[in-house]
Design an enzyme around this catalytic site. Structure first.
Site, mmCIF file in Angstrom:
data_model
loop_
_atom_site.group_PDB
_atom_site.id
_atom_site.type_symbol
_atom_site.label_atom_id
_atom_site.label_comp_id
_atom_site.label_asym_id
_atom_site.label_seq_id
_atom_site.Cartn_x
_atom_site.Cartn_y
_atom_site.Cartn_z
ATOM 1 N N ASP A 1 2.435 2.583 9.012
ATOM 2 C CA ASP A 1 0.504 3.133 9.232
ATOM 3 C C ASP A 1 1.044 4.223 11.043
ATOM 4 O O ASP A 1 1.643 4.420 11.746
ATOM 5 C CB ASP A 1 0.321 1.575 9.404
ATOM 6 C CG ASP A 1 -1.054 2.174 9.297
ATOM 7 O OD1 ASP A 1 -1.532 2.884 9.253
ATOM 8 O OD2 ASP A 1 -1.857 1.266 9.062
ATOM 9 N N ASP B 1 -7.416 4.395 2.285
ATOM 10 C CA ASP B 1 -7.674 3.215 2.743
ATOM 11 C C ASP B 1 -9.435 2.791 1.789
ATOM 12 O O ASP B 1 -9.290 1.518 1.921
ATOM 13 C CB ASP B 1 -8.560 2.648 4.344
ATOM 14 C CG ASP B 1 -7.579 2.613 5.346
ATOM 15 O OD1 ASP B 1 -6.501 2.225 4.480
ATOM 16 O OD2 ASP B 1 -7.995 2.229 5.952
HETATM 17 C C1 DGJ Z 1 -4.720 0.986 8.269
HETATM 18 C C2 DGJ Z 1 -4.160 0.910 7.106
HETATM 19 O O1 DGJ Z 1 -4.322 2.226 5.895
HETATM 20 C C3 DGJ Z 1 -4.002 0.143 6.348
HETATM 21 O O2 DGJ Z 1 -3.697 -0.434 4.484
HETATM 22 C C4 DGJ Z 1 -3.701 -1.219 6.637
HETATM 23 O O3 DGJ Z 1 -2.658 -1.296 7.034
HETATM 24 C C5 DGJ Z 1 -4.057 -1.751 8.461
HETATM 25 N N1 DGJ Z 1 -4.499 -0.422 8.623
HETATM 26 C C6 DGJ Z 1 -3.683 -2.579 8.993
HETATM 27 O O4 DGJ Z 1 -3.929 -3.092 10.267
#
Ligand code: DGJ
Length: 696
Positions: free
Chosen positions: A436, A500
């Site tokens: 990430d 997301d």
């Molecule tokens: C942002 C990501 O896009 C999510 O899928 C998840 O992994 C969160 N961060 C975790 O903090």
């Protein structure tokens, strides 16, 4: 004799010609019949202009009469600001060329490499070498000419949870700039710039695209000069003083990939997809159905809970489970622990090995989340090494999600992150990591100099090293969803977290346009819960499942809360995904130009079998929805067309539905394409899966 280079491959053609020491792209596009050397000069001398025709060429130099945006900008403390490169050496073969320039006054050498691949993708790379005193490079932009008929541009804009919104506008005199200065690619990054004609659609018409293989600050430009000349370009955005070349040093500009299509936007994506699929590093195993635990448990980690989800996952056919954020250090929420890549004894007293083994005992691969470029101030890493963050002027940059950015170009910080992440990966025998990147870089300085570029090179190197140390390791690129998707990082990663936002209706559009450059097998696409955690919208399982089918599918949902009925549908859908994934992940993406903008009709097409989805995006105004006219079928072949319901029934607003939905139909490709099949009127946010199989 004017030197020239003539490249052809994959149905494309590039013709470069020398004019008084400059190198001009005389033609780039579809392979033509005829001798390109016969092309006439396209320039005249109008009133009130230079006395001789000027050919600024690919270096677009002011010294050669260029008045638009230049290729190179730089100087030596104010001197050597205007280059005048002379073509030194031009060598070429059928599909590649190399052009060396030298400017003895500014003491710079410039080397370009051009290559056309079997799919017609043009790669251009450039290296600028300094053989004088320190040279400060402000900017290097690649440019390609656009023909007169290219009168519009298409690119993509967005934000967290709403990436890749298309924007189409006309080209007019002036400059259109799409830049990203976030230190990562960005949610608002376009992935590429497309020029097209106002008639171009998915199926037909001309289109030209460029995409920069880079995951940091960058810009795309489209320019029309007052004389009418049109071009588009791309390059890195450099911070002031970021690249100062000492004697003998070289700046290697990130590569651009360019394509031309006379078969519309789908023709363009086909080329990019083919090019990516042909790479040695392209994932070649069936893409495992993945359950990511983020929305299931967030920071509420607990071995028993995770094992109970694994049990259910195994019972419905999941093949990979990924433990997301929260397993390490003091990371019980997003304010603490980032950077401490040791398994937390508080919540995982037995470590992660038992859960990873447990998953393996059920035939499930276990994956793990990292965010190695980041650190919380409340972490042992930051307490021990506050000097490892990127910062400028002694200031601490504003935090974002309570985190700061580590300077990965610092060898000590780099080594710590490499070793700490490698240790967990190897100890738990992990073959998949989700990496990430949840914040924008601000004041990314190191030792008083901007370090955006070095940070990008460092993450490329770190991914390469992790993969070398852990053979078979797959990496997912995530940056709060789709904030790091580009043709640079694709060489190091195996999957992108597209957004997301798991709301399937939002995903329809986000996935449709991300796929303009990236093939579906690289695009993580999960069934989220209903209501959606991002939009609060309620959507049927069948719509969520059908939407998630067109990508590297998975689940982002606490399935321990799913009803038996939902689990039965999930199991059915997963089996269906497994039976269709090779088709979806190797087929040609076909987005039909459905006459009513309220629907999408698209699919994956192979020689003998295709799968389409007909999705309602907004309700229609009409009660007789336009026919479903498919594409890329063989006119003379017979096809069996049938509807599939892998995740339960599809809501329709009909007393009598089209006969073929119940019983299937056999028709010729010509009829299916020219007349099509009657479409059902779907309830809002419903989608129908349609299978098309060639009859023997
Ligand atoms: C942002 C990501 O896009 C999510 O899928 C998840 O992994 C969160 N961060 C975790 O903090």
């Amino acid at each position: 004799m004017q030197r020239q280079a003539h490249l052809t491959n994959g149905g494309a053609e590039l013709y470069l010609q020398e004019f008084a020491g400059a190198l001009v792209v005389k033609y780039w596009g579809r392979k033509l019949t005829g001798n390109l050397a016969e092309l006439q000069s396209s320039r005249t001398i109008p009133n009130s202009d230079f006395d001789q025709i000027q050919y600024p060429g690919i270096n677009r130099e002011h010294s050669r009469g260029w008045l638009g945006y230049p290729t190179i900008a730089g100087h030596r403390s104010g001197r050597d600001w205007s280059t005048n490169f002379q073509l030194n050496d031009l060598s070429s073969n059928e599909d590649s060329a190399s052009a060396n320039f030298v400017d003895e006054v500014t003491k710079l050498k410039l080397n370009y490499k051009f290559a056309l691949d079997e799919f017609g993708i043009l790669s251009v790379s450039a290296a600028l070498e300094n053989f004088g005193e320190d040279y400060c490079l402000n900017e290097f932009i690649y440019w390609l000419p656009l023909p007169d008929q290219a009168n519009e541009t298409l690119d993509f804009a967005g934000r967290w949870s709403n990436e890749r919104n298309p924007q189409r506008r006309s080209i007019q005199i002036g400059r259109w700039v799409r830049d990203s200065r976030e230190g990562k690619t960005g949610h608002n990054a376009t992935i590429g710039e497309i020029a097209l004609t106002s008639q171009t659609n998915f199926a037909s018409g001309e289109a030209w695209a460029i995409s920069l293989a880079w995951s940091g600050n960058h810009q795309y430009l489209v320019e029309q000069n007052p004389d009418g000349y049109k071009s588009f370009g791309a390059g890195e955005v450099l911070a002031p003083g970021e690249v100062i070349l000492k004697t003998g040093e070289v700046y290697e500009a990130p590569v651009i990939k360019a394509a031309y299509s006379n078969r519309g936007l789908d023709g363009l994506s086909e080329k990019f997809h083919q090019m990516l699929r042909a790479r040695k590093v392209h994932p070649n195993k069936s893409r495992p159905l993945t359950l990511n635990l983020w929305e299931a448990i967030y920071f509420d980690h607990n071995e028993e809970k995770v094992k109970s989800i694994i049990d259910i996952a195994a019972s419905v056919g999941v093949e990979r489970v990924v433990l997301d954020d929260g397993w390490f250090g003091s990371r019980r929420n997003d304010k603490s622990g980032l950077g401490d890549w040791q398994v937390s004894k508080d919540i995982w007293p037995n470590g992660l090995k038992p859960v990873s083994d447990y998953a393996a005992s059920k035939g499930i691969e276990f994956g793990l989340w990292f965010e190695g470029e980041m650190v919380n101030q409340d972490s042992d890493l930051y307490r021990n090494h506050p000097e490892w963050i990127l910062q400028e002027g002694g200031r601490t940059p504003p935090t974002w999600r309570h985190q700061l950015v580590l300077d990965l170009a610092n060898p000590d910080a780099y080594r710590y992150i490499l070793e700490a992440t490698h240790r967990v990966i190897s100890e738990c025998n992990i073959k998949y990591i989700k990496w990430d990147h949840n914040r924008t870089l601000i004041d990314a300085g190191a030792g008083g100099k901007a370090s955006y570029r070095k940070q990008v090179l460092a993450i490329y190197s770190l991914f390469a090293e992790l993969k070398k140390l852990n053979p078979g390791l797959e990496i997912e690129s995530c940056a709060s969803g789709g904030g790091r998707i580009d043709l640079g990082i694709v060489e190091y990663v195996d999957r992108f977290w597209v957004s997301d936002n798991n709301d399937a209706l939002s995903r329809q559009s986000i996935q449709r346009w991300t796929a303009q450059f990236l093939p579906l097998e690289l695009l993580g696409s999960h069934i989220g819960p209903s209501p959606s955690h991002q939009t609060g919208r309620e959507l049927s399982l069948s719509f969520r499942a059908s939407t998630a089918l067109f990508g590297h599918s998975g689940i982002e949902w606490d399935i321990s809360k799913a009803s038996n009925d939902e689990l039965a549908h999930l199991a059915n859908w997963i089996e269906y995904y497994k039976s269709k994934r090779n088709l979806i992940h190797s087929g040609k993406l076909v987005r039909c130009d459905f006459p009513d903008a309220s629907h999408y009709l698209y699919g994956a097409v192979t020689e003998n079998e295709s799968i389409f989805i007909f999705a309602q995006i907004v309700p229609t105004a009409v009660s007789q929805v336009p026919n479903l006219r498919f594409r890329d079928l063989l006119p003379n072949a017979k096809y069996r067309v049938s509807a599939a319901f892998p995740a339960g029934s599809v809501g329709m607003m009909l007393i009598k539905e089209p006969e073929w939905i119940k019983s299937g139909v056999v028709m010729s490709g010509d009829l299916l394409q020219e007349v099509g099949l009657p479409a059902p009127i779907l309830q809002p946010a419903q989608a129908l899966i349609i299978e098309i199989k060639k009859e023997n």
